[in-house]
Write an enzyme that holds these catalytic residues in place. Structure first.
Site, mmCIF file in Angstrom:
data_model
loop_
_atom_site.group_PDB
_atom_site.id
_atom_site.type_symbol
_atom_site.label_atom_id
_atom_site.label_comp_id
_atom_site.label_asym_id
_atom_site.label_seq_id
_atom_site.Cartn_x
_atom_site.Cartn_y
_atom_site.Cartn_z
ATOM 1 N N GLU A 23 -54.172 26.324 23.493
ATOM 2 C CA GLU A 23 -52.953 26.950 22.984
ATOM 3 C C GLU A 23 -52.446 26.067 21.858
ATOM 4 O OE1 GLU A 23 -48.603 27.069 23.406
ATOM 5 O OE2 GLU A 23 -49.121 28.185 25.228
ATOM 6 N N GLU A 48 -45.875 25.282 10.101
ATOM 7 C CA GLU A 48 -45.092 25.207 11.331
ATOM 8 C C GLU A 48 -44.107 24.045 11.226
ATOM 9 O OE1 GLU A 48 -45.903 25.388 16.120
ATOM 10 O OE2 GLU A 48 -47.259 24.183 14.889
ATOM 11 N N CYS A 70 -43.820 26.121 21.007
ATOM 12 C CA CYS A 70 -44.865 26.823 20.266
ATOM 13 C C CYS A 70 -44.545 28.307 20.081
ATOM 14 C CB CYS A 70 -46.202 26.690 20.986
ATOM 15 S SG CYS A 70 -46.856 25.006 21.042
ATOM 16 N N LYS A 78 -54.401 13.871 30.641
ATOM 17 C CA LYS A 78 -53.820 12.925 29.705
ATOM 18 C C LYS A 78 -52.534 13.538 29.168
ATOM 19 C CE LYS A 78 -53.743 12.169 25.407
ATOM 20 N NZ LYS A 78 -52.394 11.541 25.301
#
Length: 537
Positions: A274, A406, A308, A201
């Site tokens: 992750e 973040e 990331c 997906k």
């Protein structure tokens, strides 16, 4: 693939790159291309994706329901039963052919990556590099990683032990929008080499890139049903993928990662995650200031900071902070923003309104609390609806949102430190632990500081590329940055189940040759002492 087998790159081939003059969204994403790429999507509804460069619609797309996901897994499971019987060297050879096709036809996918993500072309090329390296590595090393391994048995010479590796079955992969080539097919390659099927997906907004890669893998020899794709809203389609998968591979936010892990745990299936990062770069007092400033630009602003493993916290020794900031700011202010489907721009757009609002919220909160903007700090709607200038903030307090959360955008906060111990402590003072960077002229000092940082990867005298690109070594996060690893042996063995086959020969593991229970116990005790004396493991 021989020249006679190569596809026609002219005429009506929908995968051929658009002519130079037609390389606009409409010229690249043609109805013929969309029809070609989406014919393998299992979906009965309709949705669409858009380009961040203008906000305009790119393509009408199929949309999957939970029942479509179930059907995709059924097809994949049937195909996987055949695929796992293909010798591993033949499976690995598909990856090597894919490697060559990817490099040959990279112009096609670079256009798609740019249009779907808004990133600059050089940053899009980082994805091509990463996927090619992974394809080469697992194409060469998969047979060695997966071959049966002999181990010393319970009783040497009497017990013959072999460790086998079996594919898990059908891997459910949920891929993010920010690196639509690398974090989709790049993670799927070792799963295929290990004999699995994949139901993926991808994010709908960047799915054409993943679908292009699927088409290329099929051309390289992968059976089409082994690679299924479903599209749709994450909260609807994502849980359905987790519900049917034999193993789950997820890249995305920490919040969603926890939900994925809970769903997988309920079914007792494995998962690799992750997740987020608030990565730190440490510029020590003996660093080369010019090189560190140039490296900081790459580390902080590649893909507009939507990476990331990019740097969001910058710790600089107080003795060089002013000189470093002067050079870093000058390089940042000189960056060229652009949306051209060509090399030349230093940074592209944010991916959409949600990312732009997150960046603006962090910057506005910091400015309201007295933070100084060294460079950037403003949106650039004159270039495109989601462009934001690369931004350096000085004077950020560690209680501010831009320090603690973040950002996932082109914003970095600068902090000063006095000792290596202080820098390490502050760099580690976050729930995240994905990546870090250390800059110093002293190689041993760099390695020593790196070893004290609680992150899955650390780069010395670079931001993120050396560790990520070293695919023989594992890459992943500590703490809230995830579970499991990609790359290296862990990156392929996670897609397998280990099986130990132990064959007992000559004598049983029980009293024999006239021994009673007590005699057998004495015999085994003596054998254990001898095995320790002979340093058997």
């Amino acid at each position: 693939m021989t020249d006679s087998q190569a596809p026609d790159r002219t005429g009506t081939n929908p995968l051929a790159p658009a002519p130079e003059g037609a390389r606009t969204a409409a010229g690249v994403v043609t109805p013929e291309l969309v029809a070609q790429l989406t014919k393998g999507v299992v979906g009965s509804g309709r949705t669409a994706n858009h380009t961040p460069f203008t906000g305009e619609k790119l393509a009408d797309l199929p949309e999957s329901t939970p029942d479509d996901v179930r059907r995709a897994f059924e097809a994949a499971r049937a195909a996987q039963a055949v695929w796992e019987k293909v010798p591993v060297r033949q499976r690995a050879a598909v990856l090597l052919r894919f490697h060559d096709l990817l490099l040959e036809r990279q112009a096609e996918v670079l256009d798609l990556v740019q249009l779907e993500t808004g990133k600059a072309r050089l940053h899009a090329h980082e994805e091509v590099q990463a996927v090619a390296v992974a394809a080469r590595h697992y194409g060469r090393k998969a047979p060695a990683y997966l071959r049966p391994k002999r181990h010393t048995g319970a009783v040497p010479t009497l017990t013959k032990v072999t460790e086998l590796r079996h594919p898990r079955g059908v891997v459910g992969q949920i891929a993010p929008w920010n690196y639509p080539l690398e974090l989709s097919v790049g993670d799927a390659l070792p799963a295929f080499a290990a004999g699995n099927a994949v139901v993926m997906k991808p994010d709908t907004e960047t799915c054409l890139t993943a679908l292009w890669a699927r088409d290329l893998l099929i051309e390289a020899g992968l059976p089409a049903d082994v690679f299924q794709v479903v599209l749709g809203d994450g909260p609807v389609v994502g849980p359905a993928v987790v519900e049917h998968a034999d193993y789950v591979s997820f890249t995305g936010s920490t919040r969603t990662g926890r939900e994925v892990a809970q769903g997988a745990a309920a079914r007792l299936v494995g998962v690799s995650l992750e997740l987020g990062g608030k990565n730190a770069m440490l510029v020590l007092d003996d660093a080369d200031i010019e090189k560190a400033a140039a490296g900081a630009v790459r580390a902080c602003f590649s893909s507009a900071g939507q990476l990331c493993i990019s740097i969001e916290r910058l710790y600089v020794h107080e003795s060089i902070a002013d000189a470093f900031l002067e050079r870093f700011a000058a390089r940042t202010r000189a960056m060229r923003l652009g949306s051209s489907l060509a090399y030349g721009a230093d940074m592209g757009s944010l991916a959409g309104e949600r990312q732009l609002k997150a960046v603006e919220r962090h910057v506005e909160d910091a400015l309201a609390k007295g933070v100084k903007v060294i460079a950037g700090g403003v949106a650039r709607p004159d270039i495109g609806p989601y462009f934001f200038e690369p931004t350096i903030l000085d004077g950020v307090a560690e209680s501010m949102a831009v320090c603690a959360e973040e950002t996932f955008g082109p914003v970095v906060s600068v902090y000063r430190f006095t000792t290596d111990d202080e820098a390490v402590e502050r760099a580690n003072s976050t729930p995240y632990g994905l990546n870090a960077s250390v800059w110093t002229k002293n190689a041993r000092r760099g390695r020593d500081v790196a070893a004290r940082l609680r992150t899955g990867t650390v780069n010395v005298n670079e931001g993120y590329a050396p560790a990520y690109g070293s695919v023989q070594s594992p890459m992943g996060g500590m703490k809230d940055s995830g579970l499991g690893r990609r790359h290296g042996s862990e990156g392929i063995l996670k897609y397998t189940e280990a099986q130990t086959v132990a064959q007992q020969r000559l004598l049983p593991m029980a009293p024999s040759l006239g021994m009673d229970d007590e005699g057998y116990a004495r015999f085994m005790s003596t054998s254990l002492r001898l095995m320790k004396a002979f340093r058997l493991r």
